[in-house]
Design a protein around this motif. Structure first.
Motif, PDB file in Angstrom:
ATOM      1  N   ARG A  84       0.828  -1.212   0.000  1.00 59.90           N
ATOM      2  CA  ARG A  84       0.000   0.000   0.000  1.00 59.90           C
ATOM      3  C   ARG A  84       0.866   1.268   0.000  1.00 59.90           C
ATOM      4  NH1 ARG A  84      -4.486  -2.186   4.393  1.00 59.90           N
ATOM      5  NH2 ARG A  84      -5.796  -3.324   2.880  1.00 59.90           N
ATOM      6  N   LEU A  85       1.984   1.225   0.765  1.00 61.08           N
ATOM      7  CA  LEU A  85       2.900   2.369   0.787  1.00 61.08           C
ATOM      8  C   LEU A  85       3.529   2.572  -0.591  1.00 61.08           C
ATOM      9  CD1 LEU A  85       4.503   4.594   2.181  1.00 61.08           C
ATOM     10  CD2 LEU A  85       6.150   2.846   2.916  1.00 61.08           C
ATOM     11  N   ILE A  86       3.917   1.469  -1.213  1.00 58.41           N
ATOM     12  CA  ILE A  86       4.505   1.566  -2.551  1.00 58.41           C
ATOM     13  C   ILE A  86       3.508   2.178  -3.519  1.00 58.41           C
ATOM     14  CG2 ILE A  86       5.403   0.240  -4.506  1.00 58.41           C
ATOM     15  CD1 ILE A  86       6.432  -1.825  -2.428  1.00 58.41           C
ATOM     16  N   ARG A  87       2.255   1.703  -3.448  1.00 58.11           N
ATOM     17  CA  ARG A  87       1.233   2.233  -4.352  1.00 58.11           C
ATOM     18  C   ARG A  87       1.047   3.734  -4.138  1.00 58.11           C
ATOM     19  NH1 ARG A  87      -4.760   0.132  -3.482  1.00 58.11           N
ATOM     20  NH2 ARG A  87      -4.283   1.066  -1.457  1.00 58.11           N
ATOM     21  N   THR A  88       0.998   4.165  -2.869  1.00 58.97           N
ATOM     22  CA  THR A  88       0.817   5.590  -2.576  1.00 58.97           C
ATOM     23  C   THR A  88       1.964   6.427  -3.120  1.00 58.97           C
ATOM     24  OG1 THR A  88      -0.438   5.073  -0.563  1.00 58.97           O
ATOM     25  CG2 THR A  88       0.531   7.267  -0.724  1.00 58.97           C
ATOM     26  N   LEU A  89       3.187   5.951  -2.884  1.00 52.92           N
ATOM     27  CA  LEU A  89       4.359   6.703  -3.355  1.00 52.92           C
ATOM     28  C   LEU A  89       4.404   6.739  -4.882  1.00 52.92           C
ATOM     29  CD1 LEU A  89       7.067   5.462  -0.817  1.00 52.92           C
ATOM     30  CD2 LEU A  89       5.936   7.697  -0.882  1.00 52.92           C
ATOM     31  N   ARG A  90       4.040   5.646  -5.520  1.00 51.36           N
ATOM     32  CA  ARG A  90       4.034   5.623  -6.983  1.00 51.36           C
ATOM     33  C   ARG A  90       2.977   6.576  -7.532  1.00 51.36           C
ATOM     34  NH1 ARG A  90       7.571   4.790 -10.144  1.00 51.36           N
ATOM     35  NH2 ARG A  90       6.368   3.645 -11.708  1.00 51.36           N
ATOM     36  N   GLU A  91       1.805   6.629  -6.873  1.00 55.43           N
ATOM     37  CA  GLU A  91       0.758   7.559  -7.313  1.00 55.43           C
ATOM     38  C   GLU A  91       1.215   9.013  -7.197  1.00 55.43           C
ATOM     39  OE1 GLU A  91      -2.552   6.443  -4.925  1.00 55.43           O
ATOM     40  OE2 GLU A  91      -3.219   4.848  -6.303  1.00 55.43           O
ATOM     41  N   LEU A  92       2.115   9.267  -6.242  1.00 58.83           N
ATOM     42  CA  LEU A  92       2.665  10.605  -6.071  1.00 58.83           C
ATOM     43  C   LEU A  92       3.855  10.866  -6.998  1.00 58.83           C
ATOM     44  CD1 LEU A  92       2.534  10.900  -2.179  1.00 58.83           C
ATOM     45  CD2 LEU A  92       1.149  12.168  -3.829  1.00 58.83           C
ATOM     46  N   GLY A  93       4.218   9.849  -7.786  1.00 55.93           N
ATOM     47  CA  GLY A  93       5.285  10.037  -8.752  1.00 55.93           C
ATOM     48  C   GLY A  93       6.674   9.707  -8.269  1.00 55.93           C
ATOM     49  N   VAL A  94       6.813   9.125  -7.088  1.00 60.25           N
ATOM     50  CA  VAL A  94       8.129   8.764  -6.556  1.00 60.25           C
ATOM     51  C   VAL A  94       8.645   7.545  -7.305  1.00 60.25           C
ATOM     52  CG1 VAL A  94       9.437   8.077  -4.509  1.00 60.25           C
ATOM     53  CG2 VAL A  94       7.534   9.701  -4.296  1.00 60.25           C
ATOM     54  N   GLY A  95       9.915   7.586  -7.711  1.00 59.23           N
ATOM     55  CA  GLY A  95      10.493   6.497  -8.472  1.00 59.23           C
ATOM     56  C   GLY A  95      10.792   5.272  -7.630  1.00 59.23           C
ATOM     57  N   LEU A  96      10.942   4.141  -8.297  1.00 62.74           N
ATOM     58  CA  LEU A  96      11.185   2.885  -7.593  1.00 62.74           C
ATOM     59  C   LEU A  96      12.521   2.900  -6.845  1.00 62.74           C
ATOM     60  CD1 LEU A  96       9.903   0.268 -10.192  1.00 62.74           C
ATOM     61  CD2 LEU A  96       8.866   0.865  -7.994  1.00 62.74           C
ATOM     62  N   ASP A  97      13.526   3.555  -7.403  1.00 56.64           N
ATOM     63  CA  ASP A  97      14.823   3.610  -6.717  1.00 56.64           C
ATOM     64  C   ASP A  97      14.695   4.310  -5.372  1.00 56.64           C
ATOM     65  OD1 ASP A  97      16.064   2.247  -8.727  1.00 56.64           O
ATOM     66  OD2 ASP A  97      16.833   4.044  -9.736  1.00 56.64           O
ATOM     67  N   ASP A  98      13.958   5.431  -5.347  1.00 57.71           N
ATOM     68  CA  ASP A  98      13.772   6.150  -4.081  1.00 57.71           C
ATOM     69  C   ASP A  98      12.918   5.335  -3.114  1.00 57.71           C
ATOM     70  OD1 ASP A  98      15.299   8.381  -4.704  1.00 57.71           O
ATOM     71  OD2 ASP A  98      13.624   9.451  -5.629  1.00 57.71           O
ATOM     72  N   ILE A  99      11.925   4.643  -3.637  1.00 58.24           N
ATOM     73  CA  ILE A  99      11.099   3.791  -2.779  1.00 58.24           C
ATOM     74  C   ILE A  99      11.951   2.702  -2.144  1.00 58.24           C
ATOM     75  CG2 ILE A  99       9.217   2.100  -2.773  1.00 58.24           C
ATOM     76  CD1 ILE A  99       7.845   3.795  -4.927  1.00 58.24           C
ATOM     77  N   LYS A 100      12.840   2.131  -2.936  1.00 62.18           N
ATOM     78  CA  LYS A 100      13.719   1.082  -2.420  1.00 62.18           C
ATOM     79  C   LYS A 100      14.610   1.630  -1.304  1.00 62.18           C
ATOM     80  CE  LYS A 100      15.316  -1.639  -5.507  1.00 62.18           C
ATOM     81  NZ  LYS A 100      16.113  -2.214  -6.637  1.00 62.18           N
ATOM     82  N   ARG A 101      15.099   2.863  -1.461  1.00 63.22           N
ATOM     83  CA  ARG A 101      15.951   3.469  -0.432  1.00 63.22           C
ATOM     84  C   ARG A 101      15.178   3.684   0.867  1.00 63.22           C
ATOM     85  NH1 ARG A 101      17.182   8.767  -2.861  1.00 63.22           N
ATOM     86  NH2 ARG A 101      18.255   9.178  -0.889  1.00 63.22           N
ATOM     87  N   VAL A 102      13.915   4.071   0.747  1.00 62.80           N
ATOM     88  CA  VAL A 102      13.083   4.269   1.939  1.00 62.80           C
ATOM     89  C   VAL A 102      12.832   2.941   2.635  1.00 62.80           C
ATOM     90  CG1 VAL A 102      10.787   4.920   2.765  1.00 62.80           C
ATOM     91  CG2 VAL A 102      11.977   6.358   1.096  1.00 62.80           C
ATOM     92  N   LEU A 103      12.454   1.949   1.875  1.00 65.68           N
ATOM     93  CA  LEU A 103      12.092   0.663   2.461  1.00 65.68           C
ATOM     94  C   LEU A 103      13.290  -0.074   3.038  1.00 65.68           C
ATOM     95  CD1 LEU A 103       9.484  -0.546  -0.192  1.00 65.68           C
ATOM     96  CD2 LEU A 103       9.041   0.455   2.053  1.00 65.68           C
ATOM     97  N   SER A 104      14.483   0.216   2.527  1.00 66.87           N
ATOM     98  CA  SER A 104      15.694  -0.416   3.066  1.00 66.87           C
ATOM     99  C   SER A 104      16.333   0.430   4.148  1.00 66.87           C
ATOM    100  CB  SER A 104      16.695  -0.657   1.934  1.00 66.87           C
ATOM    101  OG  SER A 104      17.104   0.578   1.358  1.00 66.87           O
ATOM    102  N   ALA A 105      15.660   1.536   4.527  1.00 75.37           N
ATOM    103  CA  ALA A 105      16.125   2.437   5.596  1.00 75.37           C
ATOM    104  C   ALA A 105      17.417   3.179   5.223  1.00 75.37           C
ATOM    105  CB  ALA A 105      16.316   1.674   6.906  1.00 75.37           C
ATOM    106  N   GLU A 106      17.707   3.276   3.921  1.00 73.03           N
ATOM    107  CA  GLU A 106      18.862   4.069   3.505  1.00 73.03           C
ATOM    108  C   GLU A 106      18.575   5.560   3.658  1.00 73.03           C
ATOM    109  OE1 GLU A 106      20.271   3.140  -0.376  1.00 73.03           O
ATOM    110  OE2 GLU A 106      20.079   0.973  -0.088  1.00 73.03           O
ATOM    111  N   THR A 107      17.316   5.918   3.580  1.00 73.90           N
ATOM    112  CA  THR A 107      16.896   7.305   3.768  1.00 73.90           C
ATOM    113  C   THR A 107      15.507   7.285   4.384  1.00 73.90           C
ATOM    114  OG1 THR A 107      16.607   9.443   2.657  1.00 73.90           O
ATOM    115  CG2 THR A 107      15.814   7.514   1.492  1.00 73.90           C
TER     116      THR A 107
END
Length: 296
Positions: free
Chosen positions: A48-71
């Motif tokens: 659900r978080l991925i879907r929300t971020l994608r709807e807001l236009g956030v790229g998959l690379d940035d999503i991966k960084r968030v989910l891996s706690a890199e940022t």
């Protein structure tokens, strides 16, 4: 849970979930003996978080960084806001360019508008700075300071009129003839010494008050009415009387209709409301110079 169960829980298509999994942002916990993905209980919130971020236009690379706690999500959101702001500015400029072009049939005009408005604020300022460098060089000048302080600043959401004004200014400041004329004015101003005193400013004000109405009324510069205006201005001039022809020559040397046009365009871009249009001021001084010559 199987991918079908995850799709039912999140409302996302199986194809989308499979794409997220292949991209590495929604990894499966394990696979069955048959090779089917199995997802843990946290996959629902994650998807659900991925879907929300994608709807807001956030790229998959940035999503991966968030989910891996890199940022942090906050940092990614801030970065994305800055990127969106930049895109919005570009879209606003593009909209203004197209609106300004409506009614024109010249594709070259559209190209010029597009090329110049794609420049950054710093690049647009560089056009003004290059003009000032070419005209004044390293010589200090109050005129150069005034031009620098009054440089046009295209707003983030410009009107079609402001876009058209900016394009005209950029072309004017890049015009070799205008640059050469401006340089001659600057060199003559330096050669003639210091800035005029307060009394001379008062004379300039009087020219607007006396010669201005005559110019707007279409009074013949060679007429007796024009001579009466000149005589009144002669009486206000400080110091010894100066030959009228010489005074006319000086006015002509420092009067260029393109300079008046420049300040009109700057006023449009910067949203100024001048008490008198620069072109009207030029009309007044040109009329005064013709009258001086007629009655020299």
């Amino acid at each position: 849970m199987m991918i079908g169960q995850l799709a039912a829980s999140t409302g996302l298509p199986v194809r989308t979930l499979r794409f997220y999994a292949d991209a590495g942002v929604l990894p499966a916990r394990e696979r069955t003996a048959s090779g089917y993905r199995l997802f843990g209980p946290d996959a629902v919130a994650r998807a659900r978080l991925i879907r929300t971020l994608r709807e807001l236009g956030v790229g998959l690379d940035d999503i991966k960084r968030v989910l891996s706690a890199e940022t942090s999500l906050d940092e990614v959101a801030a970065e994305h806001v800055r990127a969106l702001d930049a895109q919005i500015r570009v879209l606003r400029l593009q909209r203004a360019v197209l609106r300004a072009f409506i009614g024109s049939t010249d594709p070259e005009e559209l190209r010029r508008m597009t090329d110049l408005t794609k420049l950054t604020a710093e690049q647009r300022r560089r056009i003004v700075d290059d003009y000032l460098d070419a005209v004044f060089g390293d010589n200090p000048s109050t005129v150069a300071d005034r031009l620098a302080m009054g440089a046009p600043e295209l707003p983030e959401d410009p009107t079609p009129e402001q876009v058209a004004a900016w394009v005209e200014i950029a072309e004017l400041l890049r015009d070799p003839d205008f640059v050469a004329t401006s340089r001659r004015m600057a060199e003559r101003a330096r050669a003639e010494g210091p800035e005029p005193d307060v009394a001379q400013f008062e004379v300039g004000k009087a020219v607007g008050e006396l010669a201005g109405p005559a110019a707007r009324a279409g009074v013949d510069p060679a007429s007796a009415d024009a001579l009466a205006v000149i005589e009144r201005l002669d009486a206000l001039s400080p110091g010894p009387a100066e030959d009228r022809a010489r005074r006319a020559e000086r006015i002509e040397a420092f009067t260029d209709r393109r300079v008046g046009r420049y300040w009109t365009l700057v006023g449009i871009i910067n949203g100024w409301a001048p008490s008198q249009a620069p072109e009207d001021i030029v009309d007044t001084w040109e009329w005064y110079a013709r009258a001086l010559r007629a009655h020299a």
